[in-house]
Design an enzyme around this catalytic site. Structure first.
Site, PDB file in Angstrom:
ATOM      1  N   SER A   1     -23.390  44.110-136.146  1.00  0.00           N
ATOM      2  CA  SER A   1     -23.594  44.653-134.807  1.00  0.00           C
ATOM      3  C   SER A   1     -24.676  43.843-134.095  1.00  0.00           C
ATOM      4  O   SER A   1     -24.499  42.641-133.897  1.00  0.00           O
ATOM      5  CB  SER A   1     -23.943  46.141-134.890  1.00  0.00           C
ATOM      6  OG  SER A   1     -23.823  46.755-133.634  1.00  0.00           O
TER       7      SER A   1
ATOM      8  N   HIS B   1     -16.047  50.197-135.788  1.00  0.00           N
ATOM      9  CA  HIS B   1     -17.209  49.301-135.782  1.00  0.00           C
ATOM     10  C   HIS B   1     -17.790  49.104-137.180  1.00  0.00           C
ATOM     11  O   HIS B   1     -18.287  48.034-137.498  1.00  0.00           O
ATOM     12  CB  HIS B   1     -18.268  49.854-134.833  1.00  0.00           C
ATOM     13  CG  HIS B   1     -19.413  48.919-134.602  1.00  0.00           C
ATOM     14  ND1 HIS B   1     -19.237  47.593-134.246  1.00  0.00           N
ATOM     15  CD2 HIS B   1     -20.760  49.096-134.685  1.00  0.00           C
ATOM     16  CE1 HIS B   1     -20.412  47.006-134.114  1.00  0.00           C
ATOM     17  NE2 HIS B   1     -21.353  47.899-134.379  1.00  0.00           N
TER      18      HIS B   1
ATOM     19  N   ASP C   1     -12.327  48.303-133.417  1.00  0.00           N
ATOM     20  CA  ASP C   1     -13.722  48.489-133.007  1.00  0.00           C
ATOM     21  C   ASP C   1     -13.780  48.894-131.537  1.00  0.00           C
ATOM     22  O   ASP C   1     -13.356  48.143-130.660  1.00  0.00           O
ATOM     23  CB  ASP C   1     -14.505  47.188-133.232  1.00  0.00           C
ATOM     24  CG  ASP C   1     -16.010  47.387-133.180  1.00  0.00           C
ATOM     25  OD1 ASP C   1     -16.462  48.327-132.506  1.00  0.00           O
ATOM     26  OD2 ASP C   1     -16.731  46.588-133.809  1.00  0.00           O
TER      27      ASP C   1
END
Length: 710
Positions: free
Chosen positions: A580, A687, A655
């Site tokens: 991320s 995600h 995602d």
């Protein structure tokens, strides 16, 4: 026994002891950290309302035990099998149980809600929700429940009638759910008033928000599923707050006072139900007003306070009313550089700053019965801790938790008893009970679940940041057979972004168990919480504004500089991995500091901030129109020609947080630059790759590092 024989004997004994230790597999390191190796705690601890008694669960959530705070003698309250026999249910655990009062609790089974008396040991069906009901929230009596079906909001009243609060045919108008993509502390969209006379709710109009395609491969042929994804600088959702009057069956709406796409956050009810308080924030997120509205008419009453900041203002906590008999409230603010507590009247009078700490308050936990003492979490002077304090309405502050570490605390309803469970570097877990005089009693101390396993050690220390002034926390994990005369490759694990802290004073020091597994493969695993990360105050965090990645990378380079100063580090074998924001950091480091890391693995990375969502992205980067230079500087797409090391990019194909366009755009640039990179997709994962597939993910990540960092 001569010295040589003694040394030989000791060596053989130590070798035998080491050989007898069990090894933790990577699968167990990924899946069992919070199961097999989880420290013993009072699972599911809850205070029974209006008593000094408490309950927790044993035997894998299948038995409730109870004790009195006065003597802590534990006895069984009820077993799951007895509950199922009484109710005719097939519950697998007590998970989700809520107390109605001192004698009754509420529990759900597939949309059916039952009350159960611990006195008579009998129960009854209270409510049954439709099959597709979501976001259900009971009022304080537990007799009425509000819920959503698709985009509309309903509730079941005291007569068990289903009542429609909204009936929007446009599915882009969504009521009763979170909005602003869970930013600003938002985690729900329904708000019962204290006496159950009203239901307030968030409503968002996403009509103008762009549709974003997600491929569902589980159908033949594959199917595109559209989600609403508001990208930076583009059309955003339009919020408003509805107030449904139970008696009149009418709804009034509150809209933003300035622009239609400003934010309306941190909703709270005054105890007398006359007013709603809302934090209204401009889309630029640098100007916030705390406003009061009339609950019956929805009309604006007054602005209590206004905060502005050149970087950002980020309200994350709703107004907290310490007493049910007063409309005076507590507000969190970072205006003096650290999140502190401020006391106001609803008429707009500033009464007192309750805390003036040079460290952030994080959460209010409760009060005493009269509402004159407020319990709250804060880091204390060392940002790796999470401690608990109380402060009275005169500003007198007292530290509750005596041991440094990461504390989780529950306050009894009368404020006289405190359950404190904590861990630190040396302590897997301790459960303590404090009385009102802050005398503690040990209820439970966990044994070390890693005893008998090969496990390395972690060292937490500080280094100076790139500004030469600020202390940064670092964590270095070494293998159990560490030999300082050898040279070790290093895996740098990075996150680096706001609202996250990798290093904490907890058992394993905040690390994932797979990091200790990696150390046993002959690696050092290193992390530094750079400027921009959490729990260090506004100045520490806000240096990232408008230039994401710049100061963060410079601080990471200070971490590398420290590593290279260690005689046992092989500076030619450095690898970096993150997910991320950590994926953004990984690609940035590989491309903007290309001669530092030999290998990088970036999961779910933001590669160009123009592809990210408005609420988070515009806070830290503004919009491309306002800050094109900053967007260009931060974009990994502009540095692909610099790649020297081996790079693996990973993304979940479903995602909906960091959309896959980020990785595809970067790969396209690599192809155009004739640069070879590796890519792996996790079909239908969002995600984060969770469940058993996470073992596959970490095997992929760590094998890639090991194979390419020789």
């Amino acid at each position: 026994m001569n010295k040589k024989i003694l040394l030989l004997f000791l060596f053989i004994c130590s070798s035998l002891t080491f050989a007898q230790l069990k090894k933790i597999s990577l699968s167990d390191a990924v899946l069992q950290q919070n199961k097999l190796f989880k420290a013993d705690r009072l699972t599911g601890f809850q205070w029974i309302p209006n008593t000094s008694n408490y309950v927790y669960y044993t035997e894998n959530w299948t038995k409730i035990v109870t004790a009195s705070s006065k003597n802590a003698t534990v006895k069984e309250l009820i077993s799951l099998s007895d509950l199922n026999m009484s109710l005719g249910t097939k519950l697998k655990s007590f998970f989700g149980l809520e107390w109605i009062d001192a004698s009754n609790f509420l529990i759900a089974d597939q949309g059916k809600y039952y009350s159960f008396s611990i006195v008579s040991k009998t129960g009854k069906l209270m409510n049954e929700l439709p099959e597709n009901a979501e976001n259900q929230l009971f009022d304080s009596s537990k007799f009425q429940v509000a819920f959503t079906e698709k985009n509309n909001l309903y509730f079941i009243n005291k007569n068990k009638e289903k009542v429609a609060i909204t009936s929007e045919t446009n599915e882009a108008i969504v009521s009763g759910q979170f909005f602003a993509r869970n930013e600003f502390g938002i985690d729900k969209g329904i708000f019962w008033s204290p006496k159950s006379s009203f239901i307030a709710f968030y409503q968002k109009d996403q009509t103008e928000v762009a549709d974003y395609p997600i491929l569902d491969i589980n159908e033949t042929p594959g199917k595109l599923v559209s989600i609403k994804y508001p990208m930076i600088g583009q059309k955003s959702e339009k919020p408003r707050v509805g107030i449904y009057n139970i008696e009149t069956k009418q709804t009034v709406f509150i809209k933003p006072r300035n622009n239609a796409d400003d934010y309306m956050t941190n909703l709270s009810w005054s105890p007398d139900e006359k007013y709603i308080l809302l934090a209204e924030l401009n889309r630029g997120q640098n100007d916030m007003c705390l406003n009061v509205y009339d609950a019956v008419t929805g009309k604006f009453v007054r602005t209590i306070l206004n905060e502005t900041n050149d970087a950002w203002v980020e309200p994350e906590h709703d107004a907290y009313f310490p007493s049910s008999k007063s409309n005076n409230f507590i507000w969190f603010s970072e205006k003096d550089g650290f999140q502190n507590l401020y006391y106001y009247s609803i008429e707009g009078k500033f009464i007192k700053q309750l805390t003036a700490n040079k460290f952030p308050a994080r959460e209010i936990l409760g009060t005493n019965t009269s509402g004159t003492e407020i319990y709250f979490k804060a880091t204390g002077e060392n940002g790796t801790n999470m401690l608990v304090y109380k402060v009275d309405l005169n500003g007198k502050q007292t530290l509750i938790t005596k041991d440094l570490g990461t504390h989780s605390v529950s306050i009894s309803s009368d404020g006289n008893w405190i359950l404190d469970e904590y861990s630190n570097h040396d302590t897997p877990s301790k459960s303590l009970l404090y009385d009102k005089n802050l005398k503690s009693k040990l209820l439970l101390e966990s044994k070390n679940k890693y005893e008998g396993y090969q496990l390395g050690t972690a060292t937490v220390k500080t280094i100076k940041s790139a500004d030469g002034i600020t202390d940064l926390f670092t964590r270095l994990i070494k293998p159990s057979n560490f030999d300082e005369t050898k040279k070790y490759a290093v895996l740098v694990y990075v996150y680096g972004g706001p609202h996250a802290q990798m290093i904490t004073n907890s058992y394993l020091d905040g690390a994932n168990l797979w990091m200790y597994w990696m150390a046993e493969q002959g690696y050092l695993v290193f992390t530094v919480d750079n400027r921009g990360s959490d729990n260090r105050g506004f100045a520490f965090e806000s240096v990232i504004h408008g230039r994401l990645g710049v100061n963060e990378m410079e601080d990471q380079m200070k971490g590398v500089e420290y590593l290279k100063s260690l005689p046992y580090v092989d500076s030619n074998r450095l690898a970096v991995h993150g997910w991320s924001f950590g994926g953004f950091m990984t690609t940035s480091l590989m491309l903007r500091k290309p001669d530092v890391f030999k290998v990088g693995v970036a999961g779910g990375p933001v590669t160009d901030w123009k592809y990210y969502e408005i609420m988070y992205g515009e806070r830290y980067m503004d919009t491309p129109t306002e800050n094109q230079k900053g967007f260009d500087e931060a974009s990994s797409l502009n540095y692909v020609k610099n790649l020297q090391g081996k790079l693996l990019l990973i993304h979940g194909t479903s995602d909906d947080v960091v959309v896959m366009q980020n990785n595809f755009a970067l790969i396209k640039k690599f192809v155009e630059a004739e640069k070879q990179v590796d890519f792996f997709a996790y079909p239908m994962h969002k995600h984060n790759v969770l469940g058993k597939d996470r073992v596959h993910l970490m095997t992929k990540v760590l094998n890639y590092v090991i194979d390419n960092n020789k």
